[in-house]
Design a protein around this motif. Structure first.
Motif, mmCIF file in Angstrom:
data_model
loop_
_atom_site.group_PDB
_atom_site.id
_atom_site.type_symbol
_atom_site.label_atom_id
_atom_site.label_comp_id
_atom_site.label_asym_id
_atom_site.label_seq_id
_atom_site.Cartn_x
_atom_site.Cartn_y
_atom_site.Cartn_z
ATOM 1 N N SER A 140 0.840 -1.204 -0.140
ATOM 2 C CA SER A 140 -0.147 -0.036 -0.060
ATOM 3 C C SER A 140 0.943 1.220 0.013
ATOM 4 O O SER A 140 1.649 1.533 1.055
ATOM 5 C CB SER A 140 -0.907 -0.129 1.152
ATOM 6 N N ALA A 141 0.751 1.888 -0.929
ATOM 7 C CA ALA A 141 1.457 3.344 -1.040
ATOM 8 C C ALA A 141 0.767 4.311 -0.088
ATOM 9 O O ALA A 141 1.788 4.979 0.680
ATOM 10 C CB ALA A 141 1.412 4.003 -2.454
ATOM 11 N N VAL A 142 -0.245 4.418 0.312
ATOM 12 C CA VAL A 142 -0.842 5.362 1.250
ATOM 13 C C VAL A 142 -0.321 4.833 2.593
ATOM 14 O O VAL A 142 0.155 5.546 3.639
ATOM 15 C CB VAL A 142 -2.436 5.254 1.310
ATOM 16 N N GLU A 143 -0.312 3.524 2.933
ATOM 17 C CA GLU A 143 0.357 3.049 4.256
ATOM 18 C C GLU A 143 1.797 3.361 4.185
ATOM 19 O O GLU A 143 2.376 3.955 5.264
ATOM 20 C CB GLU A 143 0.325 1.324 4.347
ATOM 21 N N GLN A 144 2.687 3.232 3.193
ATOM 22 C CA GLN A 144 4.031 3.547 3.253
ATOM 23 C C GLN A 144 4.392 5.119 3.569
ATOM 24 O O GLN A 144 5.174 5.418 4.384
ATOM 25 C CB GLN A 144 4.684 3.314 1.716
#
Length: 453
Positions: A140-144
């Protein structure tokens, strides 16, 4: 000052316009008087909305503020002639606008967080990208973006590139939601992916597929070469590459005095030492791979297979290629193009020159932090072309930076969507305070006379 928003909060764009310089000056003084009086002031958002929608003309002033106290300070500075202004004739002719999508190098820890919290369009678009990142890359880019620096994986190429492309697409969507649409787009290396999507040639799914699958393949050549940025002019950089016997190649020509070289680490290290002795700036770029060099040749067939399902379409907005330095048909952006994008030199300087020659004067860098404004300026100055160069986000001041650039775009003749900037709906009619301000602006103001000693 008695009224709301006296402390700092979310930044807002204050913007006013008039049909003449005299009327604009009077209008600014009227706002300053109103704010100094401080009686019955609405919210800062309401005040900024009504100020912007209640006036029109090519003489314009706009800036970002987070409180009434800051608005008063800014108005004082403008009225005193202490801030730079865009000439009115620029707004009258509304120069063409280019979105410039950066490659790697703009990343910083904490990027995207402020806009994720503050801007629904940015947040929605980023989550749409994130769904495809999960599908194609399994993370997940958002999580990163939200993880602590020590646990985030943004130092890994196949995590960083899809995340950066996602951020660029979300920034472009936010600009468009504010009423800012480009007349052309251009991208630097990886940035061409977001540029192609913004131009309408790639669906969001296809754009994220390229970002994820290509960056995953690039991991295979990690450690096999390096990149170095130099202040060598392109002709000298090409001469260095030719003299190396194939160990060094030109990876990018960013401006008439900024180039990127690719090659084996030993040869580049020797070159850095040699150029330092000649007092020429040169440094190895850390945390990347030797893209735009012979090292990527081994990925050619696998990349073609990975991207064979691409179905590019015609562009809705012209896209200037940094592979060919010319407008590229959207239908040409299939798998073969993305190998050329990875293998051939990035011709940003030539593409910038072509854009300027076609009449484009305003360049907005779409990135998490500006990294291309300097080479863009160098190219325009070298060819004696006019230009206004603006960032999107900046490190640790994402929202204010975008609003400040929006203010500059307004001064250059763009018409923002004020309702989108200030949700809640426009005023039903001219408000009493606004009518009073405009009336005061039309009354002549006494001109102070110089005292005689």
């Amino acid at each position: 000052m008695n009224g709301p928003d006296t402390g700092a909060g979310s930044p807002r764009l204050f913007a006013v316009a008039a049909g003449s310089e005299e009327l604009l000056t009077a209008l600014l003084y009227a706002h300053l008087d109103r704010i100094r009086a401080g009686r019955s002031l609405p919210s800062l958002a309401r005040y900024c909305h009504d100020a912007a929608t209640g006036t029109a003309g090519t003489h314009r002033v706009a800036f970002a503020v987070a409180s009434y106290a800051e608005l008063e300070q800014q108005l004082q500075a403008v009225c005193a002639g202490e801030s730079e202004r865009v000439p009115a004739d620029v707004a009258a002719r509304r120069p063409r606008l280019v979105f410039v999508f950066a490659g790697q190098g703009a990343q910083w820890h904490g990027m995207g967080r402020e806009l994720l919290a503050a801007e629904p369009v940015f947040r929605t678009t980023l989550h749409q990208c994130d769904a495809y990142v999960r599908e194609f890359a399994g993370f997940s880019a958002v999580e990163q973006l939200g993880l602590p620096e020590e646990t985030a994986r943004l130092g890994e190429l196949d995590v960083l590139q899809p995340t950066m492309v996602s951020l660029q697409i979300a920034l472009a969507a936010l600009w468009r939601s504010w009423g800012v649409t480009p007349d052309a787009v251009v991208g630097h290396s990886m940035g061409e992916i977001a540029a192609a999507h913004t131009a309408g040639a790639l669906t969001l799914r296809d754009a994220m597929m390229i970002a994820c699958r290509r960056s995953a393949l690039l991991r295979r050549i990690a450690g096999k070469g390096a990149l170095a940025v130099t202040e060598l002019p392109p002709a000298e950089a090409r001469a260095v590459a030719e003299a190396s016997g194939g160990t060094i190649s030109v990876a990018g020509e960013n401006s008439p005095r900024s180039t990127v070289l690719a090659g084996d680490a030993h040869s580049l290290a020797e070159l850095v030492g040699e150029l330092e002795r000649r007092d020429v700036y040169c440094r190895i770029i850390k945390g990347t791979v030797a893209s735009h060099s012979h090292y990527v040749e081994e990925l050619r067939e696998d990349l073609r297979t990975a991207l064979q399902s691409l179905q590019p379409t015609a562009t809705g907005v012209p896209m200037y290629s940094t592979v060919t330095a010319e407008p590229v048909p959207g239908t040409a952006l299939g798998a073969a193009y993305w190998m050329r994008n990875l293998r051939e030199p990035v011709r940003l300087a030539a593409a910038t020159q072509a854009l300027a020659a076609a009449g484009h004067e305003v360049f907005v860098e779409v990135s998490a932090h500006p990294v291309l404004l300097s080479p863009l300026r160098q190219t325009l100055e070298h060819h004696e072309r006019p230009g206004w160069l603006l960032p999107s986000a900046r490190r640790r001041e994402e929202h204010r930076s975008m609003l400040s650039s929006l203010g500059a775009l307004y001064a250059c003749g763009r018409e923002p969507d004020w309702a989108a900037l200030h949700p809640g709906g426009p005023a039903a009619a001219l408000t009493p305070y606004q009518a009073a301000v405009i009336d005061a602006a039309r009354r002549p103001r006494p001109v102070p006379t110089a005292s005689v000693a």
